[in-house]
Design an enzyme around this catalytic site. Sequence first.
Site, PDB file in Angstrom:
ATOM      1  N   LYS A 127       0.847  -1.196   0.000  1.00  0.00           N
ATOM      2  CA  LYS A 127       0.000   0.000   0.000  1.00  0.00           C
ATOM      3  C   LYS A 127       0.885   1.249   0.000  1.00  0.00           C
ATOM      4  O   LYS A 127       1.939   1.276   0.650  1.00  0.00           O
ATOM      5  CB  LYS A 127      -0.897  -0.025   1.233  1.00  0.00           C
ATOM      6  CG  LYS A 127      -1.964   1.065   1.274  1.00  0.00           C
ATOM      7  CD  LYS A 127      -2.864   0.896   2.503  1.00  0.00           C
ATOM      8  CE  LYS A 127      -3.935   1.964   2.569  1.00  0.00           C
ATOM      9  NZ  LYS A 127      -4.830   1.792   3.739  1.00  0.00           N
ATOM     10  N   SER A 129      -9.804   1.822   2.758  1.00  0.00           N
ATOM     11  CA  SER A 129      -8.911   2.580   1.908  1.00  0.00           C
ATOM     12  C   SER A 129      -7.870   1.720   1.183  1.00  0.00           C
ATOM     13  O   SER A 129      -7.292   2.177   0.207  1.00  0.00           O
ATOM     14  CB  SER A 129      -8.178   3.642   2.732  1.00  0.00           C
ATOM     15  OG  SER A 129      -7.321   3.025   3.663  1.00  0.00           O
ATOM     16  N   SER A 182     -10.028  -0.413   7.002  1.00  0.00           N
ATOM     17  CA  SER A 182      -9.414  -0.215   5.684  1.00  0.00           C
ATOM     18  C   SER A 182      -8.720  -1.436   5.095  1.00  0.00           C
ATOM     19  O   SER A 182      -8.327  -1.410   3.928  1.00  0.00           O
ATOM     20  CB  SER A 182      -8.414   0.940   5.743  1.00  0.00           C
ATOM     21  OG  SER A 182      -9.080   2.168   5.641  1.00  0.00           O
TER      22      SER A 182
END
Lengths: 474, 101
Positions: free
Chosen positions: A80, A155, A179
């Site tokens: 990420k 997210s 997330s």
Amino acid sequence: MESLNTLTIAQARAELDAGRITSRQITEACLAEIASRDPALHAFLEVWNDEALAEADRADERLQNGSSLGVLDGIPLAIKDNILIEGRHCSAASKILEPYIAVYDATVIQKLKAQGAVLLGRTNMDEFAMGGSTENSAYGPTRNPFDPDRVPGGSSGGSAAAVAANLCLGALGSDTGGSIRQPASFCGDIGLKPTYGRVSRFGLMAMASSFDQIGPITKTAEDAGLILSALAGKDENDQTSADASAFLPAWKTNLKGLRIGLPRQAWGEGIQEDVRAAVELAIDALRTLGAEIIDVDLPYADEALAVYYVVMPCEVSANLSRFDGMRYGVREPENNLLDTYFQTRGLRIGREVRRRILLGTYALSAGYYDAYYKKAKQVQTLIKNAYASALEHVDVLLTPTAPSVAFSIGEKINDPLAMYLEDLFTVGANVAGLPALSFPARHDGTLPIGVHLTGRPFDEATLLAIARCYEESR
Amino acid sequence: MSLTKEELQSIANLARIGLSEEEADRLRHELDGILGYVDRLQLIDTTGIPEASSIPVQADEFRVDEVNDCGDAARALIIDNFPASQSNMLKAPAVFEKPKS
């Protein structure tokens, strides 16, 4: 054999160790899949083709020499974009960090590198991890591999989509209010948020420091266990990392003797019928595997979202004050310092992030502190206590991961409160600091639905064992 | 609780975020919605309840507070990240401005 990019980490490890395949072959298969599918999905913000292949070759050399570094040696993973990798761009999907190059490796990256993992690229996300759809990325949304008109969740939507589309063998995400787990639910992956303190946050861009955790997004529960084993541990660079006993998987062949609690307060209105039906079927399957299913009381559980949307913005407003265009990132020069701040933060930080900074600044401002922050921290104590007493009677708590299946791109982007309600089932684990996991209820090609488990502190092993037992019974 | 225009402007100043008129109007509406939702916490009796701690019980040690050299490579990256620089020094707008006569 199917394409190598569809292997699980455990399968790839076995094949590599047996000398039947090479890391270069797996890495090439992933890169080829990225080249063919990612222009449409946009799971990655950047792919490191040459470096990944070079690392794969080094892994293959080690394997041949019998000097393998660990379970993840030669395994291609995606990271990420809010986790620092030395010498690589890291932007948290924000325009304010567009030119930023990370100066050091996050502790989790040091650990992955020490195991010889192959890092494929950085994945898309909601800007600074704020959002539940990956639509808040300043670089455009990621699409759900099951339906390109829908969001992958967020997210960590890029990581979840990359795993679901077999662009990598596994990925790292970060989870502050759901997330990792909500995008895993929307994409049909396993998503694990470890206990707060299990994994070092050093080198993770801070969103809400008292809730943030890094964790794996994978195709199977076994793989999530392999990645967590690599990441876990005390780190002197993160004072909140815990000196807990080491994470050890504890796989089970059935669920006899396990008590699974269904919190009454969580099963009210607002759950899509499809989701309710799929999760109830999964509960039946867990019962068949031997688990005892018990209704439990979880008072204050429905207040966790309100606590979260006070405490999180307060921490955000403090943590994001460093993004001011002075020492790194983009600066929008104006005639004086104040206007330079206004322009830089006004133009280069996206709408949702600005909203949360302002909300937190308000809640912490003179005259409101007691009404908001202090009150929320007191209710957080009540929630922590409620979870602790519920988990005295049962081993885990079970709910849906999200109230709905993946929603359409654009559906909720202009309604912040509707987007925040996405976190309803996931946020409790962050507020209580507990480990939690989402596993797919079904694998029939329809839109995925996640089942959510919350466990006792540092008992990720039970969550993973239940998910694996369920997987293997399918 | 409803946010006045002046309150929002004052918060935006504190947070160093420039807002257009149009954005300020939209934000007031959005923040009111969120504050309206979190107001449910006011109904909970928290008399005598302590604020939650954020530190896990297993993490109560401090490391030694000492200065470490980051090394030349990291130093070069830090300097490359400066938005403006002069001879490897960070260039930033002046905090105090000369009075304009």
